[in-house]
Design an enzyme around this catalytic site. Structure first.
Site, PDB file in Angstrom:
ATOM      1  N   ASP A   1       1.017  -1.265   0.073  1.00 26.70           N
ATOM      2  CA  ASP A   1      -0.010  -0.002  -0.174  1.00 26.70           C
ATOM      3  C   ASP A   1       0.840   1.102  -0.226  1.00 26.70           C
ATOM      4  O   ASP A   1       1.903   1.318   0.490  1.00 26.70           O
ATOM      5  CB  ASP A   1      -0.822   0.010   1.253  1.00 26.70           C
ATOM      6  CG  ASP A   1      -2.064   0.935   1.101  1.00 26.70           C
ATOM      7  OD1 ASP A   1      -1.906   1.921   1.043  1.00 26.70           O
ATOM      8  OD2 ASP A   1      -3.463   0.361   1.123  1.00 26.70           O
TER       9      ASP A   1
ATOM     10  N   SER B   1      -1.880   6.356   0.049  1.00 28.84           N
ATOM     11  CA  SER B   1      -2.360   7.626  -0.213  1.00 28.84           C
ATOM     12  C   SER B   1      -3.908   7.785   0.236  1.00 28.84           C
ATOM     13  O   SER B   1      -3.998   8.959   0.566  1.00 28.84           O
ATOM     14  CB  SER B   1      -2.401   7.543  -1.755  1.00 28.84           C
ATOM     15  OG  SER B   1      -3.126   6.458  -2.229  1.00 28.84           O
TER      16      SER B   1
ATOM     17  N   SER C   1     -15.831  -3.082 -10.299  1.00 25.53           N
ATOM     18  CA  SER C   1     -16.977  -2.226  -9.875  1.00 25.53           C
ATOM     19  C   SER C   1     -18.051  -2.254 -10.663  1.00 25.53           C
ATOM     20  O   SER C   1     -18.048  -2.492 -12.060  1.00 25.53           O
ATOM     21  CB  SER C   1     -16.268  -0.692 -10.078  1.00 25.53           C
ATOM     22  OG  SER C   1     -17.114   0.096  -9.793  1.00 25.53           O
TER      23      SER C   1
ATOM     24  N   TYR D   1     -12.912   5.906 -14.639  1.00 26.30           N
ATOM     25  CA  TYR D   1     -12.746   4.850 -13.576  1.00 26.30           C
ATOM     26  C   TYR D   1     -13.539   3.520 -14.169  1.00 26.30           C
ATOM     27  O   TYR D   1     -12.812   2.638 -13.886  1.00 26.30           O
ATOM     28  CB  TYR D   1     -13.515   5.562 -12.240  1.00 26.30           C
ATOM     29  CG  TYR D   1     -13.532   4.439 -11.125  1.00 26.30           C
ATOM     30  CD1 TYR D   1     -12.519   4.179 -10.343  1.00 26.30           C
ATOM     31  CD2 TYR D   1     -14.796   3.916 -10.924  1.00 26.30           C
ATOM     32  CE1 TYR D   1     -12.573   3.250  -9.345  1.00 26.30           C
ATOM     33  CE2 TYR D   1     -14.904   3.018  -9.852  1.00 26.30           C
ATOM     34  CZ  TYR D   1     -13.947   2.566  -9.146  1.00 26.30           C
ATOM     35  OH  TYR D   1     -13.980   1.749  -8.282  1.00 26.30           O
TER      36      TYR D   1
HETATM   37  P1  NAD Z   1      -9.557   2.610  -0.220  1.00 24.86           P
HETATM   38  O1  NAD Z   1      -9.182   3.904  -0.885  1.00 24.86           O
HETATM   39  O2  NAD Z   1     -10.255   2.836   1.269  1.00 24.86           O
HETATM   40  O3  NAD Z   1      -8.641   1.737  -0.589  1.00 24.86           O
HETATM   41  C1  NAD Z   1      -7.545   1.695  -1.748  1.00 24.86           C
HETATM   42  C2  NAD Z   1      -6.163   1.339  -1.083  1.00 24.86           C
HETATM   43  O4  NAD Z   1      -5.337   1.499  -2.221  1.00 24.86           O
HETATM   44  C3  NAD Z   1      -5.749   2.488  -0.187  1.00 24.86           C
HETATM   45  O5  NAD Z   1      -5.154   1.897   1.164  1.00 24.86           O
HETATM   46  C4  NAD Z   1      -4.724   3.281  -0.936  1.00 24.86           C
HETATM   47  O6  NAD Z   1      -3.793   3.878   0.026  1.00 24.86           O
HETATM   48  C5  NAD Z   1      -4.135   2.295  -1.833  1.00 24.86           C
HETATM   49  N1  NAD Z   1      -3.656   2.623  -2.784  1.00 24.86           N
HETATM   50  C6  NAD Z   1      -4.067   3.654  -3.742  1.00 24.86           C
HETATM   51  N2  NAD Z   1      -3.151   4.007  -5.090  1.00 24.86           N
HETATM   52  C7  NAD Z   1      -2.210   3.113  -4.749  1.00 24.86           C
HETATM   53  C8  NAD Z   1      -0.753   2.888  -5.492  1.00 24.86           C
HETATM   54  N3  NAD Z   1      -0.867   3.611  -6.459  1.00 24.86           N
HETATM   55  N4  NAD Z   1       0.020   2.000  -4.886  1.00 24.86           N
HETATM   56  C9  NAD Z   1      -0.204   1.288  -3.631  1.00 24.86           C
HETATM   57  N5  NAD Z   1      -1.380   1.463  -2.995  1.00 24.86           N
HETATM   58  C10 NAD Z   1      -2.444   2.337  -3.468  1.00 24.86           C
HETATM   59  O7  NAD Z   1     -11.063   2.187  -1.481  1.00 24.86           O
HETATM   60  P2  NAD Z   1     -11.864   0.943  -1.028  1.00 24.86           P
HETATM   61  O8  NAD Z   1     -13.157   1.490  -0.945  1.00 24.86           O
HETATM   62  O9  NAD Z   1     -11.381   0.257  -0.159  1.00 24.86           O
HETATM   63  O10 NAD Z   1     -11.680   0.357  -2.384  1.00 24.86           O
HETATM   64  C11 NAD Z   1     -10.955  -0.803  -2.606  1.00 24.86           C
HETATM   65  C12 NAD Z   1     -11.252  -1.438  -3.869  1.00 24.86           C
HETATM   66  O11 NAD Z   1     -12.631  -1.744  -4.411  1.00 24.86           O
HETATM   67  C13 NAD Z   1     -10.841  -0.178  -5.133  1.00 24.86           C
HETATM   68  O12 NAD Z   1     -10.054  -1.248  -6.173  1.00 24.86           O
HETATM   69  C14 NAD Z   1     -12.240   0.063  -5.580  1.00 24.86           C
HETATM   70  O13 NAD Z   1     -12.000   0.665  -7.038  1.00 24.86           O
HETATM   71  C15 NAD Z   1     -13.014  -1.073  -5.479  1.00 24.86           C
HETATM   72  N6  NAD Z   1     -14.529  -0.659  -5.319  1.00 24.86           N
HETATM   73  C16 NAD Z   1     -14.763  -0.200  -4.095  1.00 24.86           C
HETATM   74  C17 NAD Z   1     -16.318   0.089  -4.296  1.00 24.86           C
HETATM   75  C18 NAD Z   1     -16.880   0.847  -2.787  1.00 24.86           C
HETATM   76  O14 NAD Z   1     -18.006   0.975  -2.681  1.00 24.86           O
HETATM   77  N7  NAD Z   1     -15.828   0.862  -1.688  1.00 24.86           N
HETATM   78  C19 NAD Z   1     -17.230   0.146  -5.199  1.00 24.86           C
HETATM   79  C20 NAD Z   1     -16.609  -0.475  -6.130  1.00 24.86           C
HETATM   80  C21 NAD Z   1     -15.267  -0.987  -6.406  1.00 24.86           C
END
Ligand code: NAD
Length: 305
Positions: A33, A36, A117, A141
């Site tokens: 991670d 960010s 997603s 996205y």
């Molecule tokens: P989040 O932002 O809480 O988690 C994403 C994590 O990825 C964070 O810890 C961030 O620091 C890390 N990250 C981002 N860019 C990075 C990079 N370049 N290198 C290393 N780490 C990096 O988001 P989330 O809600 O936990 O989402 C997790 C996944 O699920 C994502 O792929 C998101 O697109 C997908 N998603 C989430 C939802 C939702 O409802 N939360 C819905 C559809 C898809």
């Protein structure tokens, strides 16, 4: 059997809950991670952390060493940032995923379960959305998430890497950033209600979403690892229930024990009116338990706050 699992994005909302569940089950966890949007204090106790960019091939080589599988959750999970920072979100959300797949290939075919997603469906009105309906993303996205599905197929068919993609709908639960475009509305409403402040609803409040609690998403991720294959399957992760924003406000008010005061603002341009997934294929193929009912999940959020 105990194994070591790689979780990219393991300091984020969904990833940190997955790490907790894996460790509680006696598994070992390595997180990659860049912190960010994720937080170091979300890191599950007992997990090791590689801090850096998920697109870095050397870091990925180290991260893949000795793992039984990779859960890929790292992304810039924001439609809005995809508008402002088109190339950078593309680099993280799609190019870096190809780097993950390539590292999995180089490590001997490590299975990869990854977050897609509901954004891949765009404004497709064939509700409830089954996996077979046409994908027509309306954002960078959503386009990148669809690209992930296409490249996962390449990884599987051309390079023999077992994969499985999960199209998450509106995930909610403890540790969610109120700024989240998915279900941040839940944290925002709960925060206002607990402060006895009015809540604002865009438009008539009859727009609906398919909310799914993070514990149900974690169950899907874990089941998916056992089903990853070179057929590169993709499944919805959703509840199959449409909840209007007005219903959400009422259920959340009950959970908070507060009578809501609602203010209506003008509708937001370009907002998808209804989103509803069909959970039947994932429930059958991944043998998922019934999703947590919304009132129970909302009580969990209120307790966390
Ligand atoms: P989040 O932002 O809480 O988690 C994403 C994590 O990825 C964070 O810890 C961030 O620091 C890390 N990250 C981002 N860019 C990075 C990079 N370049 N290198 C290393 N780490 C990096 O988001 P989330 O809600 O936990 O989402 C997790 C996944 O699920 C994502 O792929 C998101 O697109 C997908 N998603 C989430 C939802 C939702 O409802 N939360 C819905 C559809 C898809």
């Amino acid at each position: 059997m105990t194994a070591l699992w790689l979780v990219t994005g393991g300091c984020g909302f969904i990833g940190s809950h997955l790490c907790d569940a894996l460790l509680a089950d006696g598994q070992r966890v390595r997180v990659l991670d860049d912190l960010s949007t994720g937080r170091r204090d979300n890191l599950a106790s007992g997990a090791s952390l590689l801090t850096g960019d998920v697109g870095d091939p050397e870091l990925l080589e180290e991260a893949m060493e000795g793992v039984a599988g990779c859960f890929h959750l790292a992304a810039i999970a924001s439609v809005e940032r995809g508008v402002r920072e088109w190339r950078e979100t593309h680099r993280v959300n799609l190019s870096s995923f190809i780097a993950v797949l390539d590292a999995a290939r180089a490590a001997g075919g490590v299975p990869v379960v990854y977050a897609s997603s509901a954004a891949v469906y765009g404004s497709n009105a064939n509700l409830p959305l089954a996996e077979s309906v046409a994908t027509q993303p309306l954002s960078a996205y959503g386009a990148d998430k669809l690209g992930c599905e296409l490249h996962a197929r390449v990884a599987s068919v051309v390079h023999g890497v077992p994969t499985l993609g999960l199209r998450f709908f509106n995930v909610y639960g403890a540790r969610q950033d109120p700024a989240s475009p998915y279900s941040g509305v839940i944290s925002i409403f709960a925060d206002r209600l607990l402060r006895r402040e009015p809540i604002s609803i865009f438009g008539d409040g009859l727009q609906s979403r398919d909310f799914i609690h993070v514990s149900s998403v974690v169950a899907a991720l874990r089941a998916a690892m056992g089903a990853a294959s070179i057929a590169a399957p993709v499944f919805n992760v959703c509840s199959g229930h449409a909840t209007t924003v007005l219903d959400l406000a009422a259920t959340l008010s009950d959970a908070c024990g507060v009578k809501p005061e609602i203010r209506h603002l003008p509708p937001r341009a370009g907002e998808v009116r209804h989103s509803l997934g069909d959970p039947r294929a994932s429930q059958k193929e991944l043998r998922l338990p019934s999703p947590l009912p919304l009132p129970t999940g909302l009580r969990d959020v209120v307790e966390w706050m």
